[in-house]
Design an enzyme around this catalytic site. Structure first.
Site, short mmCIF file in Angstrom:
data_model
loop_
_atom_site.label_atom_id
_atom_site.label_comp_id
_atom_site.label_asym_id
_atom_site.label_seq_id
_atom_site.Cartn_x
_atom_site.Cartn_y
_atom_site.Cartn_z
N GLU B 53 0.83 -1.21 0.00
CA GLU B 53 0.00 0.00 0.00
C GLU B 53 0.86 1.26 0.00
O GLU B 53 0.46 2.29 -0.54
CB GLU B 53 -0.96 0.01 1.19
CG GLU B 53 -2.09 -1.01 1.09
CD GLU B 53 -1.71 -2.39 1.58
OE1 GLU B 53 -0.52 -2.59 1.96
OE2 GLU B 53 -2.58 -3.29 1.60
N PHE B 115 -11.97 -7.69 13.56
CA PHE B 115 -10.85 -8.12 12.73
C PHE B 115 -10.48 -7.02 11.73
O PHE B 115 -11.34 -6.51 11.02
CB PHE B 115 -11.19 -9.41 11.99
CG PHE B 115 -10.07 -9.87 11.09
CD1 PHE B 115 -8.85 -10.26 11.63
CD2 PHE B 115 -10.25 -9.91 9.72
CE1 PHE B 115 -7.80 -10.65 10.80
CE2 PHE B 115 -9.21 -10.32 8.88
CZ PHE B 115 -7.99 -10.68 9.43
N GLN B 116 -9.23 -6.66 11.69
CA GLN B 116 -8.70 -5.61 10.80
C GLN B 116 -9.39 -4.27 10.98
O GLN B 116 -9.53 -3.50 10.03
CB GLN B 116 -8.71 -6.07 9.34
CG GLN B 116 -7.73 -7.22 9.12
CD GLN B 116 -7.46 -7.52 7.66
OE1 GLN B 116 -8.30 -7.32 6.80
NE2 GLN B 116 -6.26 -8.01 7.38
N LYS B 165 -17.90 -1.16 5.59
CA LYS B 165 -18.33 -2.19 4.65
C LYS B 165 -19.84 -2.14 4.42
O LYS B 165 -20.31 -2.32 3.30
CB LYS B 165 -17.91 -3.57 5.16
CG LYS B 165 -17.95 -4.60 4.04
CD LYS B 165 -17.09 -5.80 4.32
CE LYS B 165 -17.17 -6.77 3.13
NZ LYS B 165 -16.45 -8.01 3.39
N MET B 479 23.89 9.60 2.99
CA MET B 479 23.67 10.90 3.62
C MET B 479 23.92 10.84 5.12
O MET B 479 24.46 11.78 5.72
CB MET B 479 22.26 11.40 3.32
CG MET B 479 22.00 12.82 3.76
SD MET B 479 23.20 13.98 3.08
CE MET B 479 22.30 14.61 1.67
C1 TPP Z 1 12.06 6.17 5.82
C2 TPP Z 1 13.34 6.84 6.17
N1 TPP Z 1 14.17 6.28 7.07
C3 TPP Z 1 15.34 6.89 7.38
C4 TPP Z 1 15.69 8.07 6.80
C5 TPP Z 1 17.00 8.78 7.18
N2 TPP Z 1 17.91 8.84 6.01
C6 TPP Z 1 17.98 9.94 5.24
S1 TPP Z 1 19.05 9.75 3.97
C7 TPP Z 1 19.44 8.20 4.45
C8 TPP Z 1 20.45 7.39 3.70
C9 TPP Z 1 19.99 7.04 2.35
O1 TPP Z 1 20.89 6.08 1.83
P1 TPP Z 1 20.77 5.66 0.32
O2 TPP Z 1 19.39 5.35 -0.04
O3 TPP Z 1 21.80 4.62 0.02
O4 TPP Z 1 21.13 7.01 -0.43
P2 TPP Z 1 22.52 7.82 -0.47
O5 TPP Z 1 22.45 8.87 0.59
O6 TPP Z 1 23.61 6.84 -0.24
O7 TPP Z 1 22.53 8.43 -1.84
C10 TPP Z 1 18.75 7.85 5.61
C11 TPP Z 1 18.88 6.57 6.32
C12 TPP Z 1 14.78 8.63 5.89
N3 TPP Z 1 14.99 9.80 5.29
N4 TPP Z 1 13.62 7.98 5.56
#
Ligand code: TPP
Ligand code: MG
Lengths: 196, 564
Positions: B53, B115-116, B165, B479
């Site tokens: 979803e 349920f659900q 429903k 990042m």
């Molecule tokens: C759902 C979610 N969980 C955690 C984060 C924190 N976060 C931001 S950037 C990042 C790293 C992303 O790594 P990648 O997808 O390999 O991209 P890169 O920065 O290496 O290009 C994280 C963990 C987020 N933004 N969204």
């Protein structure tokens, strides 16, 4: 930091399920405690009025009011300082009737505060006072000292603005334009008919 | 005599009347009557079954952002509905119009922990513009009309409808559908005030060093042309927010680049040097302003905005102009004088030159053996010449793409800005491609984020969606690793990734795929990808410990921008 003070927020709303929740979320998100909250009818037919008291800065209250007004089921929201409104709260005090009968001290206090006796039974007496919060609290303290208050409750604040009418004129004008209506009636209970 | 039918039929008729042509969804017990009804419309409707979803809602977001229409998704009750919530929150903060319809247990079971059953109205309340529980078939048409009106008008946003429903199967008269364009508690856009416009014009006319900030509001209002007219007439250089990227042509001579944390040196520095700052359809997010106390303290601020709650929320507006910018910008154009600010505009160039030498050249023409993200993205940009739709996931690759991928057409950037949702990229690229099947849609995703919704490769396979997927694989949650390098003494806690063979994963879904690690193979492989009809996944092994610069550290003043 800007000074915190007491503000009374009013919001004119539809009577919609869940709206109370939507409004309180706005305070919760900003970690603002609601001191009191009352929902009632307003002078406008079918329009509800929220009265919310908070202790915060003007900057915060302004932002909160904008967020409230942004809710699609809210027509208009305002905030006021205490000198801009007439406001009251109501309190009920339950005392042992015995306390009332021993000496005239309690009777004296009730008279001095212009409180009303609502009900007397052989065991309990219920007293009511309408006034400012500090007046209600003062009466509580005096009664409690005199004979012990068994139960106490007070309502949220209710308030009316010092302006003549419910101040929704802007909103009505904007709606009229949206609907392509030229005539703008002054706000009265009746004008709402064409808006539904 | 009107016909009668079920609530589910009434829903389908209402969606048809709203000219919905695409639905993303996932079925389940509590929404089966709706799916059953939809079966009769499959000829007229592009229904796309996602693999989760979250995929459905992000796809609907991508569709909405590119098409400008309301994105629609349908899911079942309980877990189906809660799986949508991330996308709904994302749509809320990024002002994306969505109508999400979820099943709910029968009204007689509400509140019994059936349920659900999940309290979807309660859960979604903080992240929706409006939500509503439909408990009777008779309500359906009217509620759908209101939902589309609320989602798409004013400052757009998501609407969640919780459809019990019994209301789906209950009988109702199938009357002529009435679209909603009015209800008394809701004013989508404030009426423009000519005094406000005049006050803004006075500031702009007196300005020696005006600077404009362009946000997504310009895209939402379809006011791209009007805004360019204003900027050209008064000769105002401008920067853009991440979501404002495709609101203005990338190659416009007055375009000074991205604002904020990883934005350009010149637009950030000039924000704190201009005399009048003109914000158009943007909300001064903290990723743009950083320390608000040190943000443009010297400038008078004109703020053109549809949402009153944004005025002076973060940055005080000296001249707020409330209203739909499609109306207010032309009013302003009429009142501003033609001007020339040649010297001021020329003063951006040395800053750009400094950034180019210290950051951009190194990124686009690296000396090392490893391919850099910027280099790969720039190649794609050159080969697509501003014509493609850019979709990103979240992380370093997102910021590099925002910096180095040029777009010249409106509604051509889909990225998760306010929420920064990893996993947004792949499904939203699906939605973007469905909205614009004739345009090239290029997704840049990190090796981390792609795996949050990688199951949507199944959707691409089943519905034959020709997105071009680029995984920029640095072997890290890049990042986060960058922050650890810069602010946590390189303590790489929880950021190195052991990754699957992405090419094999793609092949398992019958999607053409290739991996490149060598510079001399890069250009030809990109050509091969772009010439390929249909979906293609390209994994590019990039430098592992590269950083996005410039960077304004979070919460620091713009002046503390770093180049290394
Ligand atoms: C759902 C979610 N969980 C955690 C984060 C924190 N976060 C931001 S950037 C990042 C790293 C992303 O790594 P990648 O997808 O390999 O991209 P890169 O920065 O290496 O290009 C994280 C963990 C987020 N933004 N969204
Ligand atoms: Mg990575």
């Amino acid at each position: 930091m800007e000074q915190k003070q007491e503000y009374t927020i009013t919001a004119f709303t539809e009577n919609a399920v869940g709206l109370l929740n939507r409004i309180t979320i706005i305070f919760t998100r900003r970690h603002i405690n609601i001191e009191s909250l009352t929902v009632s009818a307003s002078a406008l037919q079918g329009i509800h009025k929220f009265t919310i008291v908070v202790n915060t800065t003007e900057d915060q209250v302004q932002k909160v009011v904008n967020q409230i007004e942004k809710l699609v089921e809210v027509l208009k929201s305002f905030y006021h300082t205490n000198d801009e409104i007439v406001h009251q709260e109501l309190a009920l005090y339950k005392l042992p009737t015995k306390g009332l009968l021993e000496g005239n001290q309690v009777e004296q206090i009730v008279r001095e505060h212009a409180a009303r006796i609502l009900e007397v039974t052989p065991s309990f007496t219920t007293i009511e006072l309408t006034g400012y919060k500090h007046e209600l609290v003062l009466l509580f303290e005096r009664l409690d000292k005199a004979c012990g208050v068994l139960q106490y409750t007070s309502s949220g604040r209710i308030a009316v603005h010092r302006a003549k009418q419910e101040v929704l004129t802007d909103h009505v004008e904007a709606l009229a334009k949206l609907k392509g209506e030229n005539k703008i009636d002054k706000v009265s209970g009746k004008t709402w008919d064409w808006l539904t | 005599m009107s016909k009668t039918g079920t609530g589910a039929e009434s829903l389908m008729l209402s969606l048809m009347a709203e000219r919905v042509d695409t639905i993303f969804g996932y079925p389940g017990g509590a929404i089966m009557p709706v799916f059953d009804s939809m079966y009769d419309y499959l000829g007229k409707l592009n229904y796309i079954l996602t693999r989760h979803e979250q995929g459905a809602v992000h796809a609907a977001q991508g569709y909405a952002r590119v098409s400008g229409k309301v994105g629609v998704c349908i899911a079942t009750s309980g877990p189906g509905a809660t799986n949508l919530i991330t996308g709904v929150a994302d749509a809320m903060i990024d002002s994306t119009p969505l109508v999400c319809i979820v099943g709910q247990v029968g009204a007689q079971l509400l509140g019994t922990d059936a349920f659900q059953e999940a309290d979807v109205v309660g859960i979604s309340m903080p992240v929706t513009k409006w939500n509503y529980q439909i408990t009777e078939a008779d309500e359906v048409a009217e509620v759908i009309a209101k939902a589309f009106y609320v989602a798409s008008s004013g400052r757009p946003g998501p609407v969640v409808l919780d459809f019990t429903k019994n209301a789906q199967i209950g009988k109702t008269a199938l009357k002529e559908y009435k679209r909603c364009s009015f209800f008394r508690s809701y004013i989508p856009a404030p009426i423009p005030k000519s005094e406000e416009v005049s006050a803004a014009a006075d500031l702009i006319n007196a300005a020696k060093k005006p600077f404009a900030l362009i946000g997504q509001g310009v895209t939402i209002a379809n006011a791209e042309k009007e805004v360019v007219e204003l900027l050209e007439k008064a000769d105002i250089p401008f920067g853009w927010t991440l979501l404002g990227k495709s609101a203005v042509p990338g190659s416009h001579p007055l375009n000074m680049g991205m604002l904020g944390m990883h934005g350009g040196y010149a637009p950030n520095a000039k924000t704190n040097e201009c005399d009048v700052l003109i914000a158009i359809g943007m909300r001064f997010d903290d990723r743009v302003t950083s320390d608000v106390k040190m943000y443009a303290p010297q400038a008078k601020v004109v703020h053109m905005e549809i949402d009153k709650a944004e005025i002076s929320k973060n940055i005080k507006a000296h001249a707020p102009v409330l209203g739909n910018i499609k109306e207010t910008v032309p009013m302003l154009v009429a009142k501003v004088h033609g001007a020339k600010h040649a010297e001021w505009i020329a003063s951006f160039a040395p800053l750009y030159k400094e950034e180019k030498e210290k950051v951009i050249d190194k990124q686009l023409h690296p000396k090392g053996n490893d391919i850099t993200m910027g280099e790969a993205i720039n190649l794609f940009s050159e080969k697509t010449a501003g014509e493609a739709i850019l979709v990103t996931d979240v992380g370093q690759q997102q910021m590099f793409a925002a910096r180095y991928f040029n777009v010249n057409k409106p509604r051509s950037v889909v990225t998760s800005g306010g929420l920064g949702t990893m996993g947004f990229g792949l499904p939203s690229a699906i939605g973007a491609k469905v909205a614009a099947p004739d345009r090239e849609v290029i997704l840049f995703a990190g090796d981390g984020g792609i795996q949050m919704t990688i199951q949507e490769l199944g959707t691409i396979m089943q519905s034959d969606i020709g997105v071009k997927i680029v995984i920029l694989n640095n072997g890290y949650l890049g990042m986060v690793r960058q922050w650890q390098e810069l602010f946590h003494q390189k303590r790489y806690s929880s950021t190195p990734l052991a990754n699957p063979d992405f090419v094999m994963v793609a092949k398992a879904y019958s999607i053409a795929a290739k991996k490149v690690a060598k510079r001399d193979e890069l250009a030809s492989t990109i050509d091969e990808m772009l010439n390929h009809k249909g979906a293609y996944l390209l994994e590019i092994a990039v430098e592992a410990e590269d950083n996005v610069f410039p960077m304004v550290p979070a919460g620091a003043p713009l002046s503390s921008i770093r180049f290394e």
